[in-house]
Design a protein around this motif. Structure first.
Motif, short mmCIF file in Angstrom:
data_model
loop_
_atom_site.label_atom_id
_atom_site.label_comp_id
_atom_site.label_asym_id
_atom_site.label_seq_id
_atom_site.Cartn_x
_atom_site.Cartn_y
_atom_site.Cartn_z
N LEU A 37 1.02 -3.12 -2.94
CA LEU A 37 1.69 -2.05 -2.21
C LEU A 37 2.87 -1.45 -2.96
O LEU A 37 3.46 -0.47 -2.51
CB LEU A 37 2.15 -2.56 -0.84
CG LEU A 37 1.02 -3.00 0.10
CD1 LEU A 37 1.59 -3.52 1.41
CD2 LEU A 37 0.08 -1.84 0.39
N TYR A 41 5.06 1.94 -2.45
CA TYR A 41 6.50 1.86 -2.21
C TYR A 41 7.28 2.75 -3.17
O TYR A 41 8.16 3.51 -2.77
CB TYR A 41 6.95 0.41 -2.36
CG TYR A 41 8.45 0.22 -2.28
CD1 TYR A 41 9.13 0.35 -1.08
CD2 TYR A 41 9.19 -0.08 -3.43
CE1 TYR A 41 10.51 0.18 -1.00
CE2 TYR A 41 10.57 -0.25 -3.37
CZ TYR A 41 11.22 -0.12 -2.15
OH TYR A 41 12.58 -0.28 -2.09
N ILE A 161 -0.32 -5.63 4.36
CA ILE A 161 -0.76 -4.40 5.02
C ILE A 161 -0.54 -4.49 6.52
O ILE A 161 -0.10 -3.52 7.16
CB ILE A 161 -2.24 -4.13 4.68
CG1 ILE A 161 -2.37 -3.78 3.19
CG2 ILE A 161 -2.81 -3.00 5.53
CD1 ILE A 161 -3.77 -3.87 2.66
N LEU A 164 3.15 -4.05 7.10
CA LEU A 164 3.55 -2.66 6.87
C LEU A 164 3.21 -1.79 8.07
O LEU A 164 4.00 -0.92 8.47
CB LEU A 164 2.85 -2.12 5.61
CG LEU A 164 3.46 -0.87 4.98
CD1 LEU A 164 4.88 -1.14 4.52
CD2 LEU A 164 2.60 -0.40 3.80
N ALA A 238 -5.14 0.15 -3.48
CA ALA A 238 -4.57 0.65 -2.23
C ALA A 238 -4.31 2.15 -2.29
O ALA A 238 -4.71 2.91 -1.40
CB ALA A 238 -3.27 -0.09 -1.91
#
Length: 399
Positions: A37, A41, A161, A164, A238
């Motif tokens: 991720l 970010y 995930i 998040l 991702a």
């Protein structure tokens, strides 16, 4: 005629092995919780483009690679538990930098420095695992030890995930969770009992072979090719799924399929490792994995996206433990740390090059070019293995 007594089977899952296995899981879990991720970010928080993201993330791997040869030497020369505690404490402390970083520059600095304790910790932890395993079950045990890395690599992104989504896209709870998990690893380190040995700094003339297992350079280059492919796919999966396939919440499912493949491979491959059929496992893993990368590159759809995850997991679950045992079987007993640092250096170098190349290729030529490059390098690794590496290992292995 009296029956010959059968030798009792030594216990594989002893308490110290379970502890170091768990430490290894926590170390990689804290690490992989945020890795897939981070491109999102950096893009959403700092507005970084794909090329900048690749450069920012590659610094971590560069530091890990630079420290690995020295950490192998230190692991072979000093008390391993002490080295493990120091490295894991630094790994834990630097997670705080992510929480404090308010700019892309500061984040890059903390991320780059974080590679140093991670690189050293993975070397000493795997060496401790070898020490606490019974010699008759070492090959099998190191296969299961690698499963901790694989499971962490899969479970981490799935949980990340979910976190998040639960916190409406806020990345800070992820950094706090990694911070807490790495601290738990330190607490567990304290309870591990390593074999009593008098470790003293090596008085011999220091040579390159004390820092890198020169006998294993062919194996290292071959593994680097496979790590390159994995580095591209695992890092950009991702952001690729979100931007190109419209998969906004399916990355967790991707890593779930990857996990299933890894677990199945360990269940089916443990017997071969126990019988020391290392080359067979490596061959099976490589040939399965390459079909996964082909599917990922050639079928840009949910079917290719999720199907490739299972196949890559199945292949890597056979391939990586086999290569780990290759390095261990090529090394003398006093080179255990060096053998571990060598395979991890090769893997990190491949992943780092994959992350950097993937960022550059996807920025200038699109994601498709990056994934086809991953496939091409993977095929090159298979050719090198059958042409050179397999015969070299069989000829030079010590155990």
């Amino acid at each position: 005629m009296p029956r010959e007594k059968t030798r009792p089977v030594e216990k594989l899952w002893n308490s110290n092995y379970i502890k170091i296995w768990t430490v290894n899981f926590l170390l990689h879990f804290a690490f992989t919780l945020i890795v897939p991720l981070l491109p999102l970010y950096l893009s959403e928080t700092f507005g970084a483009n794909k090329e900048t993201i690749g450069l920012c993330l590659a610094g971590y791997t560069v530091m890990a690679i630079l420290i690995r040869p020295f950490s192998g030497y230190v692991t072979d020369s000093f008390p391993r538990k002490t080295v493990l505690l120091i490295c894991n404490f630094l790994f834990f402390a630097l997670f705080g930098g992510y929480l404090l970083a308010g700019s892309l520059t500061m984040f890059t600095i903390f991320r780059t420095l974080h590679g140093l304790p991670f690189g050293a910790s993975t070397v000493v932890a795997s060496t401790v695992a070898i020490d606490v395993l019974p010699s008759s079950r070492r090959t099998e045990g190191m296969g299961y030890y690698g499963l901790a890395n694989n499971l962490a690599t899969v479970i981490g992104p799935i949980l990340a995930i979910w976190f998040l989504q639960m916190f409406n896209g806020n990345f800070q709870p992820l950094f706090w969770l990694s911070f807490a998990v790495s601290f738990c690893g330190i607490l567990l380190d304290l309870s591990i009992k390593t074999p009593k040995k008098d470790f003293v700094p090596n008085k011999k003339v220091i040579s390159l072979d004390r820092f890198f297992l020169l006998k294993g350079w062919r194996e290292a280059i071959t593994l680097l090719c496979f790590a390159f492919s994995y580095g591209i796919v695992s890092t950009y999966v991702a952001i690729y799924g979100k931007e190109k396939l419209g998969i906004t919440s399916g990355t967790g499912l991707f890593f779930s399929f990857l996990a299933v493949g890894l677990i199945l491979s360990r269940l089916t491959g443990s017997k071969a490792l126990r019988e020391n059929k290392v080359s067979r496992n490596a061959t099976m893993g490589m040939l399965v994995s390459v079909f996964g990368y082909l599917l990922f590159a050639a079928v840009p759809s949910p079917l290719g996206y999720y199907g490739s995850a299972f196949i890559i997991g199945l292949g890597n679950g056979h391939m990586y433990p086999a290569f780990l045992n290759m390095f261990i079987n090529l090394a003398r007993n006093d080179q255990r740390g060096t053998a571990n640092s060598s395979i991890l250096t090769a893997w990190d170098a491949g992943v780092g090059l994959g992350v950097l190349s993937g960022g550059l290729l996807s920025e200038h030529y699109g994601y498709s070019s990056a994934f086809w490059c991953a496939l091409a390098i993977n095929v090159a690794g298979i050719i090198l293995y059958f042409a050179v590496t397999r015969a070299h290992f069989e000829k030079n292995k010590l155990r």
